[in-house]
Each structure stands twice: as structure tokens, then as C-alpha cells.
Write a protein that holds these residues in place. Structure first.
Motif, PDB file in Angstrom:
ATOM      1  N   HIS A 374       0.804  -1.221   0.000  1.00 29.75           N
ATOM      2  CA  HIS A 374       0.000   0.000   0.000  1.00 29.75           C
ATOM      3  C   HIS A 374       0.840   1.275   0.000  1.00 29.75           C
ATOM      4  O   HIS A 374       0.479   2.261  -0.638  1.00 29.75           O
ATOM      5  N   ALA A 412      -8.860  -0.966  -2.011  1.00 31.89           N
ATOM      6  CA  ALA A 412      -7.970   0.009  -1.363  1.00 31.89           C
ATOM      7  C   ALA A 412      -6.706   0.236  -2.177  1.00 31.89           C
ATOM      8  O   ALA A 412      -6.227   1.369  -2.305  1.00 31.89           O
ATOM      9  N   ALA A 415      -7.900   2.516  -5.091  1.00 29.07           N
ATOM     10  CA  ALA A 415      -8.405   3.859  -4.769  1.00 29.07           C
ATOM     11  C   ALA A 415      -7.392   4.703  -4.012  1.00 29.07           C
ATOM     12  O   ALA A 415      -7.275   5.912  -4.241  1.00 29.07           O
ATOM     13  N   LYS A 417      -5.847   6.701  -0.685  1.00 31.92           N
ATOM     14  CA  LYS A 417      -6.510   7.691   0.175  1.00 31.92           C
ATOM     15  C   LYS A 417      -5.548   8.842   0.414  1.00 31.92           C
ATOM     16  O   LYS A 417      -4.457   8.666   0.958  1.00 31.92           O
ATOM     17  N   SER A 419      -4.111  12.271   2.112  1.00 37.22           N
ATOM     18  CA  SER A 419      -4.098  12.825   3.469  1.00 37.22           C
ATOM     19  C   SER A 419      -3.051  13.929   3.542  1.00 37.22           C
ATOM     20  O   SER A 419      -2.015  13.860   2.872  1.00 37.22           O
ATOM     21  N   SER A 425      -1.004   8.748   4.117  1.00 40.04           N
ATOM     22  CA  SER A 425      -1.443   8.914   2.736  1.00 40.04           C
ATOM     23  C   SER A 425      -1.174   7.633   1.938  1.00 40.04           C
ATOM     24  O   SER A 425      -0.123   7.010   2.089  1.00 40.04           O
ATOM     25  N   TYR A 426      -2.130   7.259   1.107  1.00 45.94           N
ATOM     26  CA  TYR A 426      -2.023   6.072   0.262  1.00 45.94           C
ATOM     27  C   TYR A 426      -2.116   6.513  -1.199  1.00 45.94           C
ATOM     28  O   TYR A 426      -3.106   7.126  -1.604  1.00 45.94           O
ATOM     29  N   GLY A 428      -2.543   4.798  -3.971  1.00 46.63           N
ATOM     30  CA  GLY A 428      -3.519   4.129  -4.828  1.00 46.63           C
ATOM     31  C   GLY A 428      -2.941   3.831  -6.208  1.00 46.63           C
ATOM     32  O   GLY A 428      -1.733   3.844  -6.420  1.00 46.63           O
TER      33      GLY A 428
END
Length: 504
Positions: A374, A412, A415, A417, A419, A425-426, A428
């Protein structure tokens, strides 16, 4: 005019690089285009490649690459029993073991399978005395396939308790001895040549264990699974307990031959035949379907996109089903021994070939390696494999949570995420594919393995490499034999290690 192989690769390299989210936003039919259900009689498997970066344009150009690579011709040669392993001058006839291939090879396979059926049923009926346990000794394809199949299919009251031993480390064999009663144990010795050092050493130790525990005729408890039956006779195995298979069947493709004897012993003959039938259904699909609709070929397109065009050096496989916990191990050999090459069939530099295959079991892996997947810096395409039906009889919440986690991970990864906190923070846009089985029954299991066999072959053809030889495994063995023989010097580090361990 058709493109050349080089022109096809150049065309593929020119495509834009949209995110997965952008691809879904741009095409409301994306899931339908890249998800296909393969029917297997009363069961089936859904293959969803929509969370990869494949597009209509990429698929079209990969189809051009397949054409430029002579994919259809190589596929036809394999099913016809022609030479597709040029470095060893051999055919690759594992599909004939499932009833799909050259007529004479299919007939030979049927005869050998009937011979195995008679022996399996005789043992189950008590003709050879009471048999409760089977210790199966082999290595590589002679062990990985049977171990996977037995673990996946024989969890509920196996007809015979099977223990697969491959490691020359005596601890592995002693563990099997502890679980078995020598008075009711048979030994299966699986070796294509019947000369494999690790296997034959383990086999000798198994015979000694039987003799030391009061078995009068230890060799009479042995079943030999080999392409060299004369060697088994020399070793002392009775001809009636030798189950041959064809020289044209490679070790990592041999589960469907007499190497599958421990599977039939554990689950019974009908289940073994169902496993072959599931694989045969994929064979027919792979042989008769062209272009992107061909599921193993489509998977190979994605594999090459990431390894060749995006620089991915690994590919991960996560089975969200305990019954498939050994699948990553099996696929490591299938994919890396087949396509871990550095030269083309003509001996020229090949460019990037097989990525490193690795993986694990969900949900365990989520608490180990998914941090890197991730938020790490590596591009790792992922396959998720799951079953609609549970393999347990506990509260349905167990399987419900398992599937929720499987599907959530794919969502996940895609997508991400955002932040304001970079630690949370991801990014994606991380690709995955999902293989969703109705259940892990024998037919589905056979289909899964055959799918990966053909996926590996398809990728090899488009990379112009030979997936059926494995010379890379030989050098270490040669040096080990030189150490055993003595009289030869090695590098200073190896010499020091030999001295410290008292070896050689």
C-alpha cells in the motif's frame, strides 16, 4: 501488413498512462469487458482483470504482439505434440494427460492412467493389506504439485493419510515418520529419472525406517512414479507397482500423471478424474479461444505489461482461502523455473523475463507484507484468489470476514486515500486481479492450475523464450557433487564454510 515483434513492442510502449480510477471513469463497461466467467460443469470461476491497467488499445496491441510472436502456431504445436522445447528436442505433452492433445499421446496417457487406477483401487480395497498412510518422497514438481493438491482437496477424512517429503533435511522425513505407523505405511518414490539425489536418499532412509520397525519386505511397500521404469526395477521395485509417465512430461507439469498418485490415494479416483476434467476444460478454452477472450493469454498480456513496460520485478499471489495456502509455493516453481531465462530461443539476450513470484495467505499477509504493497515504493501487481463457498463448517462470519477483506484490499490498492499527513497517505493506482471460484473442489482446483500453466506458456511465447527447459537448476547440483567427490578447490569463502561445517 502484420507488425514484427519489435514493432509490436514499440507500439505498446507508446500508450498513455492513465490511472485505474480514470480508466473506470472513462468506461462504464470496463468490468464487463475485463471480467469473464469460465464454466466448469456444475461450478465455475470468475476472472476479473478490470483493476489492471489493460485498455482496449493495449489489448489490441498485445494481440498484435501475440500474432507477431507466432502464438497461435506455437500453441498448435504444443497441442499437436510437436517439439516446443528446442534446447532438449522435446514436446511438452502435459495436456495429453488430461485428454487434450495428440491422439496417440492421449491414448498412451489413458492406458497409463488406467494402470494407476487399478493400483489405487486395489490399495483402497485392501488387496495389498491395510494401508493407512503414504509417505510420498520427491522434489520440485514431483512434490510441489502433489503437496498442493492433497492440502487443498484432502482435508476432510482422506482415504489415506498422505505426507509429502521433499527436503533432504532429515528433520522433514522424521516428521513424517512420527505421524505414520510403519505397519500400515506405503512409500511412493517420485522421480522422473529415478536418480535424483535428494529423493533417492530419502527413499533409502524410508526403507530403513520400515525395516527397523519390523516390516519384513520394505521394498514391497514401494510404489515408483517415474519416466524411467527400468531404473525403478534395478532399484528393486516390483514391476506391478511401477507407474510410468511419458518423457515428454516435464516435472513441474507432472501432477496430472502418475506423480498424482498420492492425490488419488488421498481423495479417491473419482476426485482425481474431476481434477483432470477441470484442467481439460481450461485446455479446451486455451486451445480454441483467440485474442483477449483467451483468459490465460489475457493474464499474460497484463503480466508482460507490468514486467516489461512498467519495470515490475515481482508479482504477488494471495490466496484468501486456507486450502490454497501452498499455491504461491507451487507457482514460484511453475513461473520462475519456466520463464526465469535470460536468452531467447535463439540464444540472444532476452530483456526482462519472469518477475519474482511470491505471496501468502489472507488475512495473515495483511498484517505482514501489505504495508509495503500500500505505501512502499515498489510496483507489485497482485492476484487475489478466493472462493464463494467456505471450506469450513463454523459460523458463516468467518468466511464473510475473509471475503470482505479480500475485496477490500483490491479496492484500497486501487483507490488509495489522500491525506495531509504523508504518513497516512495512500497513493492508490496499484493493480490487482481477482480469481473468484465458486468453491475449491477438484474440478476448480484443476482449472486453476491449468490456467496458470497456460498463462506461463503464453508469456514465454511473447518473450521468445523456452519455458520447458531448466538448466539453471543444474549448476549448484554439479558443484555439490564435486564437493562430495573431493579433490577440488573452491573460492575462499566456500572453502572456509566447508571447513567450519566439516563437510567435504
Amino acid at each position: 501488413m502484420p507488425l514484427s515483434r519489435d514493432e509490436a513492442w514499440k507500439a505498446l510502449a507508446l500508450h498513455p498512462d492513465p490511472t485505474l480510477a480514470e480508466l473506470f471513469d472513462a468506461d462504464e463497461n470496463r468490468v464487463d469487458k475485463l471480467s469473464t466467467r469460465l464454466e466448469l460443469g456444475e461450478t465455475g470461476v470468475r476472472f476479473d482483470w478490470s483493476k489492471t491497467h489493460l485498455t482496449d488499445g493495449l489489448l489490441k496491441d498485445f494481440e498484435a504482439l501475440a500474432e507477431a510472436s507466432g502464438f497461435a502456431e506455437m500453441r498448435a504445436k504444443m497441442f499437436a505434440g510437436a517439439v516446443v522445447n528446442p534446447t532438449e528436442g522435446r514436446a511438452a505433452e502435459h495436456t495429453a494427460l488430461r485428454g487434450v492433445g495428440k491422439e496417440s499421446s492421449v491414448e498412451e496417457a489413458e492406458a497409463l492412467r488406467h494402470r494407476m487406477k487399478l493400483l489405487v483401487e486395489a490399495i483402497h480395497q485392501g488387496v495389498l493389506g491395510e494401508v493407512k498412510h503414504l509417505i510420498h518422497v520427491g522434489i520440485g514438481g514431483s512434490a510441489l504439485g502433489p503437496a498442493l493438491a492433497v492440502d487443498a482437496l484432502a482435508r476432510d477424512l482422506p482415504m489415506v493419510d498422505v505426507h509429502v517429503v521433499s527436503n533432504i533435511d532429515g528433520v522433514a522425513l522424521e516428521e513424517a515418520f512420527e505421524a505414520c505407523d510403519p505397519a500400515t505405511t506405503m512409500i511412493a518414490v517420485a522421480s522422473k529419472t529415478f536418480t535424483t539425489t535428494e529423493t533417492m536418499t530419502n527413499a533409502q532412509s524410508a526403507l530403513k525406517w520400515l525395516a527397523d520397525n519390523g516390516v519384513d519386505d520394505p521394498t514391497g511397500r514401494v510404489v515408483a512414479l517415474t519416466a524411467a521404469p527400468e531404473k525403478a526395477v534395478e532399484w528393486g521395485v516390483d514391476e506391478t507397482r511401477i507407474l510410468p509417465f511419458a518423457e515428454s512430461v516435464g516435472g513441474r507439469y507432472s501432477l496430472w500423471s502418475s506423480i498424482g498418485f498420492p492425490v488419488a490415494m488421498a481423495v479417491g479416483w473419482d476426485e482425481f478424474e474431476d481434477m483432470l476434467a477441470g484442467a481439460a476444460a481450461v485446455d479446451a478454452h486455451f486451445r480454441d479461444t483467440d485474442g483477449r477472450a483467451n483468459l490465460p493469454l489475457r493474464a499474460a498480456f497484463a503480466d508482460l505489461f507490468y514486467s516489461r513496460l512498467k519495470g515490475a520485478q515481482t508479482r504477488a499471489v494471495f490466496a484468501y482461502d486456507e486450502r490454497l495456502r501452498l499455491l504461491p509455493d507451487y507457482l514460484q516453481q511453475l513461473e520462475m523455473e519456466s520463464n526465469g531465462k535470460s536468452v531467447t530461443v535463439d540464444g540472444e539476450p532476452a530483456g526482462p523475463t519472469a518477475p519474482i513470484t511470491w505471496g501468502g495467505v489472507g488475512t495473515d499477509a495483511q498484517h505482514a507484507v501489505f504495508q509495503l504493497l500500500h505505501q512502499g515504493t515498489h510496483l507489485v501487481p497482485i492476484d487475489f484468489i478466493a472462493s464463494v463457498e467456505a471450506g469450513d463448517t463454523l459460523d458463516a462470519a468467518h468466511h464473510h470476514i475473509l471475503l470482505m477483506n479480500c475485496f477490500a484490499q483490491g479496492a484500497a490498492l486501487m483507490a488509495g486515500k489522500a491525506s495531509d499527513d504523508p504518513h497516512r497517505s495512500y497513493a492508490g493506482n496499484r493493480p490487482s486481479a481477482t480469481i473468484l471460484c465458486d468453491d475449491i473442489d477438484a474440478a476448480t482446483f484443476g482449472a486453476l492450475v491449468a490456467f496458470h500453466e497456460h498463462r506461463t506458456f503464453a508469456a514465454a511465447v511473447m518473450m521468445d523464450i523456452n519455458p520447458f527447459d531448466q538448466f539453471g537448476v543444474e549448476l549448484g547440483k554439479e558443484i555439490a557433487k564435486k564437493i562430495e567427490k573431493g579433490g577440488e578447490k573452491f573460492d575462499a569463502s566456500t572453502e572456509a564454510l566447508l571447513k567450519a561445517a566439516g563437510v567435504g
